[in-house]
Scaffold this motif. Structure first.
Motif, PDB file in Angstrom:
ATOM      1  N   THR A  65       0.804  -1.289  -0.015  1.00  0.00           N
ATOM      2  CA  THR A  65      -0.099  -0.116  -0.054  1.00  0.00           C
ATOM      3  C   THR A  65       0.910   1.327   0.085  1.00  0.00           C
ATOM      4  O   THR A  65       1.990   1.303   0.783  1.00  0.00           O
ATOM      5  N   VAL A  66       0.432   2.279  -0.687  1.00  0.00           N
ATOM      6  CA  VAL A  66       1.044   3.612  -0.770  1.00  0.00           C
ATOM      7  C   VAL A  66       0.123   4.617  -0.233  1.00  0.00           C
ATOM      8  O   VAL A  66      -0.827   4.676  -0.952  1.00  0.00           O
ATOM      9  N   ASP A  67       0.375   5.228   0.792  1.00  0.00           N
ATOM     10  CA  ASP A  67      -0.531   6.066   1.241  1.00  0.00           C
ATOM     11  C   ASP A  67      -2.252   5.601   1.568  1.00  0.00           C
ATOM     12  O   ASP A  67      -2.845   5.996   1.094  1.00  0.00           O
ATOM     13  N   ASP A  68      -2.069   4.461   1.897  1.00  0.00           N
ATOM     14  CA  ASP A  68      -3.361   3.711   2.201  1.00  0.00           C
ATOM     15  C   ASP A  68      -3.982   3.373   0.916  1.00  0.00           C
ATOM     16  O   ASP A  68      -5.165   2.718   0.836  1.00  0.00           O
ATOM     17  N   ILE A  69      -3.403   3.561  -0.324  1.00  0.00           N
ATOM     18  CA  ILE A  69      -3.871   2.745  -1.680  1.00  0.00           C
ATOM     19  C   ILE A  69      -3.457   1.503  -1.687  1.00  0.00           C
ATOM     20  O   ILE A  69      -2.282   1.336  -1.791  1.00  0.00           O
ATOM     21  N   ASP A  70      -4.166   0.396  -1.993  1.00  0.00           N
ATOM     22  CA  ASP A  70      -3.756  -0.798  -2.176  1.00  0.00           C
ATOM     23  C   ASP A  70      -3.420  -1.068  -3.595  1.00  0.00           C
ATOM     24  O   ASP A  70      -4.326  -0.799  -4.565  1.00  0.00           O
ATOM     25  N   LEU A  71      -2.089  -1.263  -3.973  1.00  0.00           N
ATOM     26  CA  LEU A  71      -1.670  -1.436  -5.411  1.00  0.00           C
ATOM     27  C   LEU A  71      -2.204  -2.495  -6.005  1.00  0.00           C
ATOM     28  O   LEU A  71      -2.427  -2.525  -7.215  1.00  0.00           O
TER      29      LEU A  71
END
Lengths: 288, 264
Positions: A65-71
């Protein structure tokens, strides 16, 4: 806000005779504004690891996850993620392709779909960050520049997208000492002034000892240490077994200890070493 | 996506086909093609099929590898079949409007498809069982015997080209990733977006290919390479009894194929 890897494993060519577990059960968290060094010998999985940070590789199992966005999710906008997580590959000058320095640096911002004025100001800012004079270089062909200048143009091409996290894979490899220093100073300033989070993959223990807040050591696809450089380099025996070295200063102090000097061996910079040696010399002088 | 390219792939093995002299294999493939193209009756095709199957079994190459080589051809195969089925004049066995299938068409279509498949199978067997180096050595030797003047240079060009296919694929993937990190769109469904992203891939790829060519030329010169003149080899190609047997068998194959053609 952070880049987070949870139990990430990556297998090259799964279910084939050439199957290779490049990463195994990796847990990493990279906070905003941190300076992280990643070290490991060739083939340990460093490059595979960093390509997970911006979704160029998808983990075989586990979650990024990048800043709570699941890739891994379908709705994740990978291009937006790649803007946020800037990635400079090894020998980045090999990816230059435009006719002028300006156009090449503008490639990233253009892909973000920004206005011409905004792009121009971003390019200008990126160029000043890496100490390239805007008026002097903007119309030059990137292919006529020196190796160090080319590398700085390529790095500017990533910086122009104004990433929050900057990932650099051996940014100083193959440069002369002058070129190396210039790039290291640029990176240090980016971290200090712009508060950019930096992930720095390198073989140079001297550079990383001086720069990093935290050091991640990987060996055969596993993290074996994740701590401050001072603590990590204390484990010089384990490091040497995995084919890694400790900073020159640390080696010097170890040698001095062997000769019977009563000095600390967990030093990282020349300045620290100088003070320690002076201290020791003074003590010897007093006792004599 | 780039990993699917299988040109020049070699599967190590220890079969009779692997051990055979590359020149024998090249000649055998040519003779096989003649035999294959002469076949025009059901019995001839039956014979060719059995012969081909025997060679595949002999080669010990996994069938899956061969099938993978045929897969990209399916459009051509389908087109061939379709054209022959619908376009051949003869006794109609099924008709719908202007579309009609004739018995002759069906037969011809199937024959042509089989012919194409066998052609691809046998030629891919050649590369699958011969290392690229041996293959080019064989070609060089054969060309020399046919008095082609630049035989060595041609063979060297082929060797280098084959050697650099995987290197360039790797390089292309690296550049793609670097440009993707700068927001390039190689995965988009939009054709325009993908066409636009080709330039940032091709320019660095060409540059690196030229750089590699330069380096290689320099390295070869540093080791005193100066073409094929008076050049000796560490491993000379030598024909063995195995090769004589193989040539005899393949000649028999061609002969039987011709006989069956005349309806014996």
């Amino acid at each position: 806000m952070s880049i987070r890897l949870e139990d990430v494993s990556y297998t090259y060519l799964p279910n084939s005779p050439y199957e290779c577990n490049a990463l195994q059960n990796i847990d990493i968290q990279i906070e905003e504004g941190e300076f992280i060094g990643i070290i490991g010998h060739t083939g340990s999985g460093k490059s595979t690891l960093i390509q997970h940070f911006n979704g160029l590789l998808k983990p075989t199992t586990g979650r990024v996850t990048v800043d709570d966005i699941d890739l891994g999710s379908k709705s994740a906008d990978l291009r937006a993620i790649r803007q946020r997580v800037g990635m400079v590959f090894q020998y980045p000058e090999h990816q230059l392709f435009e006719e002028t320095v300006f156009e090449d640096i503008a490639y990233g911002p253009k892909n973000m779909g920004l206005s011409t004025e905004k792009i121009s100001s971003m390019v200008q800012k990126a160029m000043s960050t890496v100490n390239l004079d805007f008026e002097k270089y903007r119309y030059m062909s990137p292919f006529t520049l020196s190796g160090g200048e080319k590398r700085r143009v390529a790095i500017a091409g990533v910086l122009a997208m104004e990433p929050k996290y900057l990932i650099l894979d051996e940014p100083t490899a193959g440069l002369d000492p002058k070129g190396r220093n210039e790039i290291l100073v640029n990176i240090e300033q980016l971290h200090k002034k712009e508060k950019m989070a930096v992930v720095f993959v390198t073989h140079s223990m001297d550079d990383i000892a001086r720069l990093a807040d935290r050091l991640i050591v990987i060996n055969s696809g596993r993290i074996i240490f994740s701590d401050t450089p001072r603590k990590v380099f204390k484990e010089y025996e384990v490091l040497q077994k995995t084919g890694l070295d400790i900073p020159t200063v640390g080696r010097l102090m170890l040698e001095l200890q062997k000769k019977g000097w009563n000095v600390r061996n967990d030093l990282l910079t020349i300045e620290e070493a100088k003070n320690e040696i002076m201290k020791h010399a003074r003590e010897v002088g007093r006792n004599a | 996506m780039l990993k699917d390219i299988t040109i020049g792939q070699y599967i190590p093995g220890d079969s009779a086909l692997h051990k055979m002299d590359p020149r024998t294999k090249i000649i055998a493939v040519v003779v096989y093609m003649i035999g294959l193209f002469l076949a025009n009756t059901q019995s001839a095709y039956l014979f060719v099929t059995i012969f081909t199957a025997c060679i595949i079994i002999l080669s010990q190459v996994p069938l899956i590898m061969l099938i993978r080589g045929i897969k990209p051809l399916w459009i051509i195969l389908l087109l061939t079949l379709g054209l022959h089925i619908f376009m051949t004049e003869g006794i109609p066995i099924w008709q719908w409007g202007i579309l009609k299938i004739t018995a002759e068409g069906l037969k011809m279509g199937l024959f042509m498809v089989l012919r194409l498949i066998y052609l691809v199978l046998i030629t891919s067997l050649l590369t699958l069982t011969t290392t690229p180096i041996l293959l080019t050595d064989g070609i060089e030797n054969l060309l020399k015997r046919m008095f082609v003047p630049v035989a060595h240079e041609l063979a060297m060009m082929m060797t280098i080209a084959l050697r650099f296919i995987p290197t360039l694929i790797e390089e292309a993937e690296k550049i793609m990733k670097a440009q993707m990190a700068r927001g390039a769109d190689f995965e988009s469904k939009s054709l325009l977006a993908r066409a636009k992203s080709i330039v940032p891939l091709l320019v660095p790829l060409f540059l690196s290919a030229f750089r590699r060519a330069d380096d290689l030329a320099m390295a070869m010169e540093a080791r005193c390479y100066r073409g094929g003149e008076n050049r000796s080899r560490m491993k000379e190609l030598k024909l063995a009894a195995r090769d004589a047997i193989a040539i005899a068998i393949i000649l028999c194959f061609a002969a039987v194929s011709i006989l069956l053609r005349n309806g014996v």
